[in-house]
Write an enzyme that holds these catalytic residues in place. Structure first.
Site, PDB file in Angstrom:
ATOM      1  N   SER A 285       2.957   8.297   4.818  1.00 18.54           N
ATOM      2  CA  SER A 285       2.428   7.160   5.560  1.00 18.54           C
ATOM      3  C   SER A 285       3.183   6.947   6.859  1.00 18.54           C
ATOM      4  CB  SER A 285       2.540   5.896   4.695  1.00 18.54           C
ATOM      5  OG  SER A 285       2.295   4.736   5.444  1.00 18.54           O
TER       6      SER A 285
ATOM      7  N   TYR B 194       6.862  -0.280  -0.142  1.00 17.37           N
ATOM      8  CA  TYR B 194       5.868   0.785  -0.045  1.00 17.37           C
ATOM      9  C   TYR B 194       6.380   1.895   0.868  1.00 17.37           C
ATOM     10  CZ  TYR B 194       1.716   3.275   1.534  1.00 17.37           C
ATOM     11  OH  TYR B 194       0.816   4.264   1.860  1.00 17.37           O
TER      12      TYR B 194
END
Length: 325
Positions: free
Chosen positions: A132, A157
């Site tokens: 990501s 995350y």
């Protein structure tokens, strides 16, 4: 035609996973789709994605959580994949603040399950996995390059995604498993995720409700249309194994868009006015994302083609059709 690949796709009922499975099948490859069908967001959307894939030849689906390492190992043994496209993860920056253990189970234990199954596999040639843009945090100068340090995550995350990259690096060095990590930058499009801003904004505008705009709208995102992502993703899967180790690539649009402009484009596509409720910055969020695409452009000829003025209307039309608005 070259011999079809045997690809395990994790997170196959997810947004990118669903599109990837369809593209792989269209290209003539065999796919075993894995997903645990959790209820992080509307389960019907996930089952509808799977329904849209249908039951073509060379396709099978199995419900399993990727952290169940014994089951994952057994699946690898039985299916004998040549490739793994590992897209399953617990997504969402804000959700990680209240549900941290879900991220450890899915993103850390799950990634390790794939790596362990891979190192015992005699058929596997390549793991391609989702990372990501969030790994860059707020301390990296744009545009973000794969060679930049990424050690100041602002959310759990992001930390789990960076941890996955480090796990993959160690397994590539220890066991010679070729791996490619893809740092996705805000992927959007039809069949997208309901927790993403473009979906939330579209729903609010069509329902004549106010949009929550954080940091008073002073944010920028590098938006990437799903078709551009899938195009290069299939090229990476289909490349011949040249004995590489572990590689990282940005996949973005390379054109950061101010949040206020993004809202204007959505409102225009909806043919409605947008009512904005301006709020402070949220915990775990980043101010700007901007992908340096030098590496992936050089090695795969990647060049994003879809501007938001084209991609957003396509999403809005899909949204209207899906919900019959």
């Amino acid at each position: 035609m070259p011999k079809p690949l045997r690809v395990i796709v994790t997170g196959a009922a997810g947004f990118i996973g669903h599109h990837a499975v369809k593209a792989l099948l269209k290209a003539g490859h065999e796919v075993l789709a894995l997903d645990n069908l959790n209820e992080y967001y509307d389960l019907k959307l996930k089952t509808d994605r799977l329904e849209q894939i249908g039951s073509p030849g060379g396709f099978a689906f199995e419900k399993v959580h990727i952290s169940e390492h014994e089951k994952i190992a057994s699946i690898f043994d039985k299916y004998a994949p040549t490739h793994v496209l590992h897209l399953a993860a617990q997504a969402g920056v804000r959700y990680s603040i209240d549900h941290p253990f879900s991220y450890i189970d899915s993103n850390i234990k799950g990634h390790l399950s794939i790596l362990e199954a891979a190192r015992h596999s005699r058929s596997l040639e390549h793991i391609i996995y989702a990372s990501s843009s969030s790994v860059y945090g707020n301390d990296t100068e744009p545009p973000f390059s794969e060679s930049d340090r990424a050690d100041t995550p602002v959310s759990l995350y992001a930390a789990t995604k960076r941890a996955d990259e480090l796990l993959s690096e160690s397994y590539a060095r220890l066991y010679g498993i070729p791996q490619t990590g893809l740092r996705f930058f805000t992927v959007y499009g039809p069949w997208g995720r309901p927790d993403m801003a473009y979906w939330l904004f579209t729903r609010a505008i069509l329902d004549a409700k106010p949009i929550k705009v954080f940091n008073n709208g002073e944010l920028e995102r590098d938006f990437t249309y799903i078709d551009d992502v899938i195009d290069v993703l299939i090229r990476i899967v289909e490349e011949k194994n040249t004995g590489f180790g572990h590689r990282l690539y940005n996949i973005g649009g390379a054109k950061p868009v101010p949040l206020k402009k993004f809202i204007e484009v959505i409102a225009k596509a909806c043919d409605r006015e947008a009512e904005c409720e301006y709020l402070p910055m949220q915990k775990g969020d980043v101010y700007r994302t901007h992908a340096d695409l030098t590496r992936i452009s050089r090695e795969y000829g990647y060049a994003p083609k879809t501007e938001i003025e084209t991609g957003i209307p396509r999403f809005v039309q899909w949204y209207r059709d899906y919900f019959r608005i």
